[in-house]
Write a protein that holds these residues in place. Structure first.
Motif, PDB file in Angstrom:
ATOM      1  N   ASP A 128       0.841  -1.188   0.000  1.00  0.00           N
ATOM      2  CA  ASP A 128       0.000   0.000   0.000  1.00  0.00           C
ATOM      3  C   ASP A 128       0.881   1.245   0.000  1.00  0.00           C
ATOM      4  O   ASP A 128       2.062   1.195   0.334  1.00  0.00           O
ATOM      5  CB  ASP A 128      -0.907  -0.006   1.231  1.00  0.00           C
ATOM      6  N   TRP A 136      -7.123   5.647  -7.702  1.00  0.00           N
ATOM      7  CA  TRP A 136      -7.400   4.293  -7.225  1.00  0.00           C
ATOM      8  C   TRP A 136      -8.556   3.699  -8.009  1.00  0.00           C
ATOM      9  O   TRP A 136      -9.604   4.350  -8.179  1.00  0.00           O
ATOM     10  CB  TRP A 136      -7.743   4.295  -5.734  1.00  0.00           C
ATOM     11  N   GLN A 161     -11.038  -2.382   2.688  1.00  0.00           N
ATOM     12  CA  GLN A 161      -9.996  -1.765   1.875  1.00  0.00           C
ATOM     13  C   GLN A 161     -10.587  -0.788   0.864  1.00  0.00           C
ATOM     14  O   GLN A 161     -10.024   0.287   0.618  1.00  0.00           O
ATOM     15  CB  GLN A 161      -9.178  -2.843   1.150  1.00  0.00           C
ATOM     16  N   HIS A 165      -9.711   3.278   0.969  1.00  0.00           N
ATOM     17  CA  HIS A 165      -9.055   3.961  -0.145  1.00  0.00           C
ATOM     18  C   HIS A 165      -9.990   4.949  -0.829  1.00  0.00           C
ATOM     19  O   HIS A 165      -9.531   5.974  -1.340  1.00  0.00           O
ATOM     20  CB  HIS A 165      -8.499   2.931  -1.133  1.00  0.00           C
ATOM     21  N   ALA A 207      -8.694   8.733  -1.258  1.00  0.00           N
ATOM     22  CA  ALA A 207      -8.235   8.968  -2.636  1.00  0.00           C
ATOM     23  C   ALA A 207      -8.528  10.395  -3.068  1.00  0.00           C
ATOM     24  O   ALA A 207      -9.442  11.049  -2.568  1.00  0.00           O
ATOM     25  CB  ALA A 207      -8.908   7.990  -3.589  1.00  0.00           C
TER      26      ALA A 207
END
Length: 268
Positions: A76, A82, A96, A100, A104
């Motif tokens: 990571d 992403w 996850q 993210h 992001a």
């Protein structure tokens, strides 16, 4: 053929570039059931000329990605964009993806990711990439019941509704793809290659989007117009790659991903 303003978004490496300045794209994609989605997206991103690809996912999927794309980084870290959800379902672990998505600056939300993110915490630049069935499911989850048949009959109407409800840019994929922003800017891209009608090509497109948006990060963050144009570029390159691949016979999604570099080379 691409317009000159789109060709300008195909960044060539400069003598002063390194892997970070060329752009880093991260992936939270793939699952035990759909491991190939991760391989397809990662390969497509690399064939767009990105500097680095990160992959976060199940160990087995990561191992498979490395077998095909040993350049992938399985740690990571920071990425300009992403790609989230390709090859995942609403029942997969959302931790996850949510983590993210919330941190992001640019996010591409595909497939199962559409049911796993909280749109209230969306990044500044977010594009959702459903096909008709996925858009129907998204709208229904947001309290506006719709069917695949209805979306296919009135794609502009339902893509616009999804953009308004999520406050995200929506790319509704199909032979005619509809791109619409929350402020009602709309573009239809017609007569896309029929060779794209095979499993996995949506995963390829998601990877291309991630790479091209990351490579043009500063301009995309600063300009909604550049954001929309970069998405348009990815869709058109995707179609051209499929058409090029089809010249050698029946096409599978990995053929499309591998053909991207030849299409880009034709504009250099």
């Amino acid at each position: 053929m691409l317009r000159p303003d789109l060709i300008e978004l195909l960044r060539k490496p400069a003598i002063t570039d390194d892997k970070y300045s060329r752009g880093v794209v991260g992936f939270v994609t793939g699952s035990e059931a759909y491991a190939g989605a991760a391989i397809l997206g990662v390969t497509a991103a690399m064939r767009c000329g990105i500097g680095m690809v990160r992959f976060i996912g199940p160990t087995r999927v990561g191992d498979l990605v490395l077998e095909v794309r040993p350049e992938t980084v399985l740690t990571d870290g920071r990425a300009q964009a992403w790609v989230l959800g390709s090859g995942m379902t609403a029942t997969d672990d959302s931790d996850q993806i949510r983590a993210h998505f919330e941190t992001a600056e640019i996010a591409i939300v595909d497939a199962g990711g559409l049911a796993l993110v909280d749109f209230a915490s969306r990044p500044k630049r977010t594009v959702l990439t459903p096909h008709a069935g996925e858009l129907a499911g998204l709208l229904t989850s947001l309290g506006h019941e719709a069917s695949r048949t209805q979306v296919e009959a009135e794609p502009q109407k339902f893509a616009k509704l999804a953009a308004e409800l999520t406050d995200c840019v929506v790319l509704l994929k199909g032979n005619t793809s509809v791109l619409v922003s929350p402020d009602n800017e709309m573009l239809e891209m017609r007569n896309l290659s029929s060779a794209l009608s095979t499993a996995g090509t949506g995963d390829v497109l998601a990877g291309m989007l991630g790479a091209l948006l990351a490579a043009n990060f500063l301009a995309v963050i600063e300009s909604q117009e550049t954001f929309m144009h970069t998405i348009e570029l990815a869709v058109l390159l995707h179609s051209e790659a499929a058409q090029l691949a089809s010249e050698d016979g029946p096409v599978v999604a990995l053929d499309v991903a591998e053909a991207v570099r030849k299409v880009i080379a034709s504009y250099e």
